[in-house]
Design an enzyme around this catalytic site. Structure first.
Site, PDB file in Angstrom:
ATOM      1  N   ARG A 183       0.836  -1.215   0.000  1.00 45.99           N
ATOM      2  CA  ARG A 183       0.000   0.000   0.000  1.00 45.99           C
ATOM      3  C   ARG A 183       0.870   1.263   0.000  1.00 45.99           C
ATOM      4  O   ARG A 183       0.561   2.254   0.666  1.00 45.99           O
ATOM      5  CB  ARG A 183      -0.931   0.046   1.221  1.00 45.99           C
ATOM      6  CG  ARG A 183      -1.864  -1.121   1.367  1.00 45.99           C
ATOM      7  CD  ARG A 183      -3.000  -1.061   0.329  1.00 45.99           C
ATOM      8  NE  ARG A 183      -4.017  -2.033   0.650  1.00 45.99           N
ATOM      9  CZ  ARG A 183      -3.955  -3.303   0.284  1.00 45.99           C
ATOM     10  NH1 ARG A 183      -2.940  -3.736  -0.444  1.00 45.99           N
ATOM     11  NH2 ARG A 183      -4.913  -4.134   0.603  1.00 45.99           N
ATOM     12  N   GLU A 201      -5.270   4.278   6.954  1.00 49.39           N
ATOM     13  CA  GLU A 201      -4.876   3.972   5.572  1.00 49.39           C
ATOM     14  C   GLU A 201      -5.199   5.120   4.604  1.00 49.39           C
ATOM     15  O   GLU A 201      -4.331   5.511   3.820  1.00 49.39           O
ATOM     16  CB  GLU A 201      -5.546   2.678   5.103  1.00 49.39           C
ATOM     17  CG  GLU A 201      -5.034   2.238   3.752  1.00 49.39           C
ATOM     18  CD  GLU A 201      -5.522   0.857   3.344  1.00 49.39           C
ATOM     19  OE1 GLU A 201      -5.229  -0.112   4.057  1.00 49.39           O
ATOM     20  OE2 GLU A 201      -6.191   0.771   2.308  1.00 49.39           O
ATOM     21  N   SER A 260     -11.158   0.156   3.869  1.00 47.70           N
ATOM     22  CA  SER A 260     -10.474  -0.182   5.127  1.00 47.70           C
ATOM     23  C   SER A 260      -9.867   1.090   5.697  1.00 47.70           C
ATOM     24  O   SER A 260      -9.064   1.745   5.037  1.00 47.70           O
ATOM     25  CB  SER A 260      -9.351  -1.183   4.874  1.00 47.70           C
ATOM     26  OG  SER A 260      -9.893  -2.333   4.292  1.00 47.70           O
TER      27      SER A 260
HETATM   28  C1  LIG Z   1     -15.342   0.454  -0.498  1.00 47.83           C
HETATM   29  C2  LIG Z   1     -13.851   0.641  -0.753  1.00 47.83           C
HETATM   30  C3  LIG Z   1     -13.053  -0.475  -0.923  1.00 47.83           C
HETATM   31  C4  LIG Z   1     -11.665  -0.326  -1.161  1.00 47.83           C
HETATM   32  N1  LIG Z   1     -10.912  -1.445  -1.322  1.00 47.83           N
HETATM   33  C5  LIG Z   1      -9.584  -1.327  -1.541  1.00 47.83           C
HETATM   34  C6  LIG Z   1      -8.777  -2.509  -1.709  1.00 47.83           C
HETATM   35  O1  LIG Z   1      -9.251  -3.646  -1.667  1.00 47.83           O
HETATM   36  N2  LIG Z   1      -7.448  -2.338  -1.923  1.00 47.83           N
HETATM   37  C7  LIG Z   1      -6.883  -1.097  -1.993  1.00 47.83           C
HETATM   38  O2  LIG Z   1      -5.663  -1.032  -2.200  1.00 47.83           O
HETATM   39  N3  LIG Z   1      -7.625   0.028  -1.849  1.00 47.83           N
HETATM   40  C8  LIG Z   1      -8.944  -0.057  -1.625  1.00 47.83           C
HETATM   41  N4  LIG Z   1      -9.711   1.079  -1.453  1.00 47.83           N
HETATM   42  C9  LIG Z   1      -9.067   2.408  -1.499  1.00 47.83           C
HETATM   43  C10 LIG Z   1      -9.188   3.150  -2.864  1.00 47.83           C
HETATM   44  O3  LIG Z   1     -10.253   2.675  -3.611  1.00 47.83           O
HETATM   45  C11 LIG Z   1      -7.900   3.056  -3.692  1.00 47.83           C
HETATM   46  O4  LIG Z   1      -6.814   3.603  -2.967  1.00 47.83           O
HETATM   47  C12 LIG Z   1      -8.026   3.808  -5.035  1.00 47.83           C
HETATM   48  O5  LIG Z   1      -6.908   3.547  -5.845  1.00 47.83           O
HETATM   49  C13 LIG Z   1      -8.159   5.316  -4.859  1.00 47.83           C
HETATM   50  O6  LIG Z   1      -8.494   5.849  -6.122  1.00 47.83           O
HETATM   51  P1  LIG Z   1      -9.211   7.244  -6.266  1.00 47.83           P
HETATM   52  O7  LIG Z   1      -9.314   7.525  -7.706  1.00 47.83           O
HETATM   53  O8  LIG Z   1     -10.480   7.266  -5.505  1.00 47.83           O
HETATM   54  O9  LIG Z   1      -8.105   8.201  -5.587  1.00 47.83           O
HETATM   55  P2  LIG Z   1      -8.336   9.508  -4.702  1.00 47.83           P
HETATM   56  O10 LIG Z   1      -9.017   9.116  -3.434  1.00 47.83           O
HETATM   57  O11 LIG Z   1      -8.934  10.584  -5.490  1.00 47.83           O
HETATM   58  O12 LIG Z   1      -6.811   9.889  -4.373  1.00 47.83           O
HETATM   59  C14 LIG Z   1      -6.028   9.089  -3.519  1.00 47.83           C
HETATM   60  C15 LIG Z   1      -4.607   9.689  -3.458  1.00 47.83           C
HETATM   61  O13 LIG Z   1      -3.987   9.589  -4.717  1.00 47.83           O
HETATM   62  C16 LIG Z   1      -3.634  10.885  -5.226  1.00 47.83           C
HETATM   63  N5  LIG Z   1      -3.953  10.845  -6.661  1.00 47.83           N
HETATM   64  C17 LIG Z   1      -5.169  10.635  -7.212  1.00 47.83           C
HETATM   65  N6  LIG Z   1      -5.074  10.592  -8.549  1.00 47.83           N
HETATM   66  C18 LIG Z   1      -3.778  10.787  -8.860  1.00 47.83           C
HETATM   67  C19 LIG Z   1      -3.064  10.866 -10.081  1.00 47.83           C
HETATM   68  N7  LIG Z   1      -3.644  10.722 -11.279  1.00 47.83           N
HETATM   69  N8  LIG Z   1      -1.719  11.103 -10.021  1.00 47.83           N
HETATM   70  C20 LIG Z   1      -1.085  11.243  -8.824  1.00 47.83           C
HETATM   71  N9  LIG Z   1      -1.720  11.182  -7.631  1.00 47.83           N
HETATM   72  C21 LIG Z   1      -3.051  10.961  -7.654  1.00 47.83           C
HETATM   73  C22 LIG Z   1      -4.485  11.868  -4.448  1.00 47.83           C
HETATM   74  O14 LIG Z   1      -3.855  13.141  -4.357  1.00 47.83           O
HETATM   75  C23 LIG Z   1      -4.582  11.178  -3.105  1.00 47.83           C
HETATM   76  O15 LIG Z   1      -3.416  11.435  -2.361  1.00 47.83           O
HETATM   77  C24 LIG Z   1     -11.103   0.968  -1.220  1.00 47.83           C
HETATM   78  C25 LIG Z   1     -11.922   2.100  -1.048  1.00 47.83           C
HETATM   79  C26 LIG Z   1     -13.288   1.938  -0.815  1.00 47.83           C
HETATM   80  C27 LIG Z   1     -14.159   3.159  -0.657  1.00 47.83           C
END
Ligand SMILES: Cc1cc2nc3c(=O)[nH]c(=O)nc-3n(C[C@H](O)[C@H](O)[C@H](O)COP(=O)(O)OP(=O)(O)OC[C@H]3O[C@@H](n4cnc5c(N)ncnc54)[C@H](O)[C@@H]3O)c2cc1C
Length: 367
Positions: free
Chosen positions: A175, A351, A253
């Site tokens: 992670r 996380e 999580s």
């Molecule tokens: C119900 C649920 C289940 C989940 N299950 C998992 C799982 O099983 N495994 C897991 O690893 N994660 C899980 N997650 C966490 C999450 O979905 C992941 O971390 C996902 O990759 C975040 O993507 P996002 O587009 O929503 O990013 P955001 O929440 O918009 O951003 C997250 C971070 O990344 C940065 N960021 C966003 N886009 C970019 C970009 N293009 N370039 C550089 N930096 C960027 C942002 O500044 C921020 O710091 C879960 C979340 C939820 C709500």
């Protein structure tokens, strides 16, 4: 270049609506948040143009599923929503595809499996967009993003330059990645995956995945497992285990599974024979954070309106969508961390990414 039809998988990312500076609907925790300005970029030229005049203080927001936004964000929010999937190379064994940052992650997984391109199936139903996936090296059911990542293209915000990064440049960990350690420094615009064309590469060893995948195969009149069976099993399991953010806002999580010494684990085991732990190298043990929270009597409770989920104590849920703020989360988080520490002398770490009012990442201003 192909573009997948937009589905309703991600209501928090609806490009047909103009983006306002209100981000309450742009984060899956549904925290109330207003930003100075929200800028959407749909291609790299637009990004170049915007950054040529902007200063280097922007906050990058994709699907908002891994962030805890402040009530007021005094900074420009940049949303990379570029779309498209391009096949770069294909051999008998593998295919390289380049995916633009704004593609919805789960839709991408479903699309690749449907094409007969394998490797992403265990990562089904993770919310968010593709550009954010390398940031925390998303992982689930024994697979991490780094297993298939071939390279990525990113804009370096402080120097306003473009870079091609290899997996080793990304410094992936559990992670973790270089992007987590240098927030608001990189903006990932394209990710290239090397996927397999061999159906027999099936990883279904985790938990109930195999038995549920076998049931799916049986229903299709097949004996052997395909990646599609694995994907469907994972979708089934995750849909039952994790609350859907559209129904009950959450950010997945909330705490990492803490790693403690084997000595501390064995000592705890004498008092709590049911404690769940996974042995790690160097006499360390990873403990299930959800179990600790549950044993601390906090399953389904917290500090209203932020409560742990009734079926999954590891997930914090928001019962006052679009009204609750980051300070409500801070109170619930502090209560959970101190309750678990009082019982087990283990400190839980968060996380999701905590975003401060100035767009910096990290400490909680309220605890
Ligand atoms: C119900 C649920 C289940 C989940 N299950 C998992 C799982 O099983 N495994 C897991 O690893 N994660 C899980 N997650 C966490 C999450 O979905 C992941 O971390 C996902 O990759 C975040 O993507 P996002 O587009 O929503 O990013 P955001 O929440 O918009 O951003 C997250 C971070 O990344 C940065 N960021 C966003 N886009 C970019 C970009 N293009 N370039 C550089 N930096 C960027 C942002 O500044 C921020 O710091 C879960 C979340 C939820 C709500």
């Amino acid at each position: 270049m192909t573009s997948m039809p937009r589905t309703d998988t991600d209501v928090y990312h609806n490009t047909s609506q103009p983006l306002s500076s209100d981000l309450s609907h742009a984060n899956t925790m549904a925290l109330s948040c207003t930003a100075n300005e929200v800028v959407t970029v749909t291609d790299e030229a637009q990004l170049d143009k915007f950054m040529s005049t902007a200063d280097d203080t922007v906050f990058v927001l994709s699907g908002g599923s891994n962030v805890l936004l402040p009530a007021r964000l005094n900074i420009t929010v940049l949303r990379p929503l570029m779309r498209g999937i391009t096949v770069l190379d294909q051999t008998l064994e593998h295919i390289d595809i380049e995916v633009m940052a704004g593609e919805n992650w789960h839709d991408l997984v479903v699309y690749t499996v449907a094409q007969g391109w394998y490797g992403l199936e265990n990562l089904a139903l993770i919310p968010g967009l593709t550009g954010a996936a390398p940031v925390q090296n998303i992982g689930a059911y024994g697979v991490q993003l780094e297993d298939t990542l071939h390279s990525l293209k990113a804009y370096h915000i402080p120097t306003k330059t473009w870079h091609q990064l290899s997996p080793s440049d990304c410094q992936f960990g559990y992670r973790d990645s270089i992007f987590k350690h240098a927030p608001n420094t990189w903006l990932i615009t394209r990710v290239t995956f090397r996927l397999h064309l061999d159906e027999n590469r099936v990883l279904a060893s985790y938990g109930d995945v195999k038995s549920i995948a076998q049931e799916h195969a049986k229903q299709q009149g097949r004996l052997g497992l395909t990646p599609s069976d694995v994907m469907h099993a994972i979708i089934d399991i995750r849909s039952q285990k994790l609350p859907d953010p559209k129904q009950l806002p959450n950010c997945g999580s909330y705490f990492q599974n803490p790693i403690i010494s084997q000595a501390q684990f064995l000592a705890l085991q004498t008092t709590y024979p049911d404690i769940k732990g996974y042995p790690l190298p160097e006499a360390r043990v990873k403990v299930a954070a959800g179990w600790l929270i549950e044993q601390a009597g906090l399953k389904g409770s917290g500090v209203a309106p932020i409560m742990t989920h009734i079926h999954q104590a590891l997930v914090l849920t928001n019962h006052a969508p679009f009204t609750a703020t980051q300070s409500d989360v801070a109170l619930a988080q502090a209560h959970i961390i101190s309750s678990v520490y009082d019982k087990f002398a283990i400190t839980l770490n968060r996380e999701p990414v905590w975003v401060n009012m100035d767009g910096s990442i990290g400490q909680d201003s309220y605890v």
